[in-house]
Scaffold this active site. Structure first.
Site, PDB file in Angstrom:
ATOM      1  N   ASP A  76      74.984  14.891  60.873  1.00 28.50           N
ATOM      2  CA  ASP A  76      74.901  14.655  59.442  1.00 28.50           C
ATOM      3  C   ASP A  76      76.031  15.422  58.766  1.00 28.50           C
ATOM      4  OD1 ASP A  76      72.435  14.043  57.213  1.00 28.50           O
ATOM      5  OD2 ASP A  76      73.853  15.639  56.688  1.00 28.50           O
ATOM      6  N   ASN A 123      80.835  13.063  47.179  1.00 23.79           N
ATOM      7  CA  ASN A 123      80.562  11.944  46.274  1.00 23.79           C
ATOM      8  C   ASN A 123      80.689  12.363  44.811  1.00 23.79           C
ATOM      9  OD1 ASN A 123      80.003   9.655  47.779  1.00 23.79           O
ATOM     10  ND2 ASN A 123      77.888  10.215  48.143  1.00 23.79           N
ATOM     11  N   HIS A 156      82.114   7.798  44.789  1.00 24.43           N
ATOM     12  CA  HIS A 156      81.467   7.064  45.882  1.00 24.43           C
ATOM     13  C   HIS A 156      82.464   6.386  46.832  1.00 24.43           C
ATOM     14  CE1 HIS A 156      77.987   4.876  47.559  1.00 24.43           C
ATOM     15  NE2 HIS A 156      77.322   5.899  47.046  1.00 24.43           N
ATOM     16  N   ASP A 215      82.619   6.790  50.776  1.00 30.08           N
ATOM     17  CA  ASP A 215      82.600   5.683  51.757  1.00 30.08           C
ATOM     18  C   ASP A 215      83.758   5.819  52.747  1.00 30.08           C
ATOM     19  OD1 ASP A 215      80.404   4.624  50.594  1.00 30.08           O
ATOM     20  OD2 ASP A 215      81.396   2.884  49.696  1.00 30.08           O
ATOM     21  N   GLU A 263      74.412   9.458  55.344  1.00 22.99           N
ATOM     22  CA  GLU A 263      75.515  10.158  56.021  1.00 22.99           C
ATOM     23  C   GLU A 263      75.028  10.723  57.343  1.00 22.99           C
ATOM     24  OE1 GLU A 263      73.431  11.599  54.190  1.00 22.99           O
ATOM     25  OE2 GLU A 263      73.767  13.728  53.836  1.00 22.99           O
TER      26      GLU A 263
HETATM   27  N1  LIG Z   1      79.557   7.253  49.429  1.00 17.80           N
HETATM   28  C1  LIG Z   1      78.333   7.060  49.939  1.00 17.80           C
HETATM   29  N2  LIG Z   1      77.375   7.977  49.738  1.00 17.80           N
HETATM   30  C2  LIG Z   1      76.159   7.786  50.260  1.00 17.80           C
HETATM   31  C3  LIG Z   1      75.842   6.641  51.011  1.00 17.80           C
HETATM   32  N3  LIG Z   1      74.559   6.735  51.400  1.00 17.80           N
HETATM   33  C4  LIG Z   1      74.070   7.889  50.920  1.00 17.80           C
HETATM   34  N4  LIG Z   1      75.043   8.544  50.240  1.00 17.80           N
HETATM   35  C5  LIG Z   1      74.983   9.842  49.540  1.00 17.80           C
HETATM   36  O1  LIG Z   1      74.850  10.884  50.494  1.00 17.80           O
HETATM   37  C6  LIG Z   1      74.426  12.054  49.797  1.00 17.80           C
HETATM   38  C7  LIG Z   1      73.471  12.834  50.651  1.00 17.80           C
HETATM   39  O2  LIG Z   1      73.211  14.025  50.014  1.00 17.80           O
HETATM   40  P1  LIG Z   1      72.179  15.096  50.548  1.00 17.80           P
HETATM   41  O3  LIG Z   1      71.055  14.412  51.270  1.00 17.80           O
HETATM   42  O4  LIG Z   1      71.839  15.993  49.399  1.00 17.80           O
HETATM   43  O5  LIG Z   1      72.935  15.886  51.655  1.00 17.80           O
HETATM   44  P2  LIG Z   1      74.250  16.750  51.614  1.00 17.80           P
HETATM   45  O6  LIG Z   1      74.854  16.879  50.281  1.00 17.80           O
HETATM   46  O7  LIG Z   1      75.150  16.204  52.682  1.00 17.80           O
HETATM   47  O8  LIG Z   1      73.726  18.160  52.047  1.00 17.80           O
HETATM   48  P3  LIG Z   1      73.397  18.686  53.495  1.00 17.80           P
HETATM   49  O9  LIG Z   1      73.067  17.498  54.337  1.00 17.80           O
HETATM   50  O10 LIG Z   1      72.223  19.579  53.307  1.00 17.80           O
HETATM   51  O11 LIG Z   1      74.594  19.422  53.982  1.00 17.80           O
HETATM   52  C8  LIG Z   1      73.813  11.564  48.481  1.00 17.80           C
HETATM   53  O12 LIG Z   1      74.684  11.913  47.430  1.00 17.80           O
HETATM   54  C9  LIG Z   1      73.798  10.033  48.644  1.00 17.80           C
HETATM   55  O13 LIG Z   1      74.004   9.373  47.408  1.00 17.80           O
HETATM   56  C10 LIG Z   1      76.875   5.665  51.199  1.00 17.80           C
HETATM   57  O14 LIG Z   1      76.709   4.622  51.853  1.00 17.80           O
HETATM   58  N5  LIG Z   1      78.103   5.921  50.653  1.00 17.80           N
END
Ligand SMILES: Nc1nc2c(ncn2[C@@H]2O[C@H](COP(=O)(O)OP(=O)(O)OP(=O)(O)O)[C@@H](O)[C@H]2O)c(=O)[nH]1
Length: 258
Positions: free
Chosen positions: A114, A122, A127, A131, A157
């Protein structure tokens, strides 16, 4: 429509020819006329048959082309149903199917990774940049795995690597190499120096339930996040089954890599 209706003219010509043949005293002219009518009809039948054959050949060709397109479309749809459209790797459903398939007859190591602080990427860069990071991460994954294992995207992610018939120790080494490869190089699509990822690994014996394997890898990933991110953690609870007493098992859970 019966055969007589369809070949009315030909049947008439044939009947008059039979009439002439059956007459003892038919003249030469009568034979000539009957033969002439038969020849004309025979010629027309040949022409029509050729036309029908050509038309049916054309239809057969059209049908083959349509069948070919249908097969292509079916395999495209099948591919799309099993792959993530952003990164091209297996989607969540396909990861589960494939893992369950492997586990029917093989042990399986599972890496769940992850991206760290992906939300910040983002939020700060938008976004589309997020991506692009996901796509570039998959490229890095592919090049560092070099054909070993199968990559999937199970969430925003969060990615998996299925490693059938690979021991936990080898899976840990593979994950470490991938972790280093991701952290070492700057992402071309991302202006900051480093993107990092955290890793959780589980090993499961043949016939293990994949939900269980995934749950243990996910718990190890959670531990990697909790312990500071950009690190690999492995679940060893299954290995302990053979060496620990039940009482000890209750207290032991995960091992941590440095
Ligand atoms: N650009 C993009 N963002 C995505 C997609 N799917 C999910 N996300 C974003 O991925 C982010 C995940 O954030 P969190 O679950 O808070 O995790 P994190 O910020 O990586 O924090 P940790 O995992 O704790 O290190 C969110 O902002 C979602 O909007 C996608 O297909 N494209």
């Amino acid at each position: 429509m019966n055969d007589n209706d369809l070949f009315e003219a030909e049947t008439a010509a044939l009947n008059s020819a039979y009439d002439v043949i059956s007459k003892d005293d038919a003249s030469g002219d009568e034979y000539r006329i009957a033969l002439d009518n038969l020849a004309k009809d025979f010629h027309r039948l040949m022409r029509e048959t050729r036309r029908l054959i050509a038309r049916s050949d054309r239809k057969e060709l059209e049908l083959n082309t349509l069948n070919f397109k249908l097969e292509q479309l079916t395999s495209e749809l099948d591919y799309k149903a099993r792959h993530d459209n952003l990164t091209g790797v297996l989607n969540r459903g396909a990861v589960f199917d494939q893992a369950e398939h492997y586990l029917k007859s093989n042990p399986l190591s599972l890496i769940v990774l992850d991206i760290d602080f992906f939300k910040r990427i983002n939020d700060e860069f938008g976004h589309p940049t997020g991506d692009a990071v996901l796509r570039e991460l998959v490229k890095k994954l592919k090049s560092s795995l070099n054909g070993v294992g199968e990559i999937g995207r199970v969430g925003g992610e969060e990615f998996t690597v299925l490693l059938p018939n690979i021991s936990l120790d080898d899976a840990i080494e593979i994950a470490e190499n991938v972790r280093l490869a991701i952290a070492a190089e700057t992402f071309t699509c991302f202006p900051r120096p480093h993107v990092t990822a955290s890793f959780g690994i589980s090993w499961s014996d043949t016939n293990c339930d994949f939900e269980n394997a995934y749950g243990r890898a996910d718990a190890a990933l959670y531990k990697a996040k909790h312990n500071g991110r950009n690190r690999v953690e492995a679940d060893i609870s299954i290995l302990q089954l053979t060496t620990l007493e039940p009482q000890q098992l209750a207290n032991e859970n995960f091992s941590t890599l440095g």
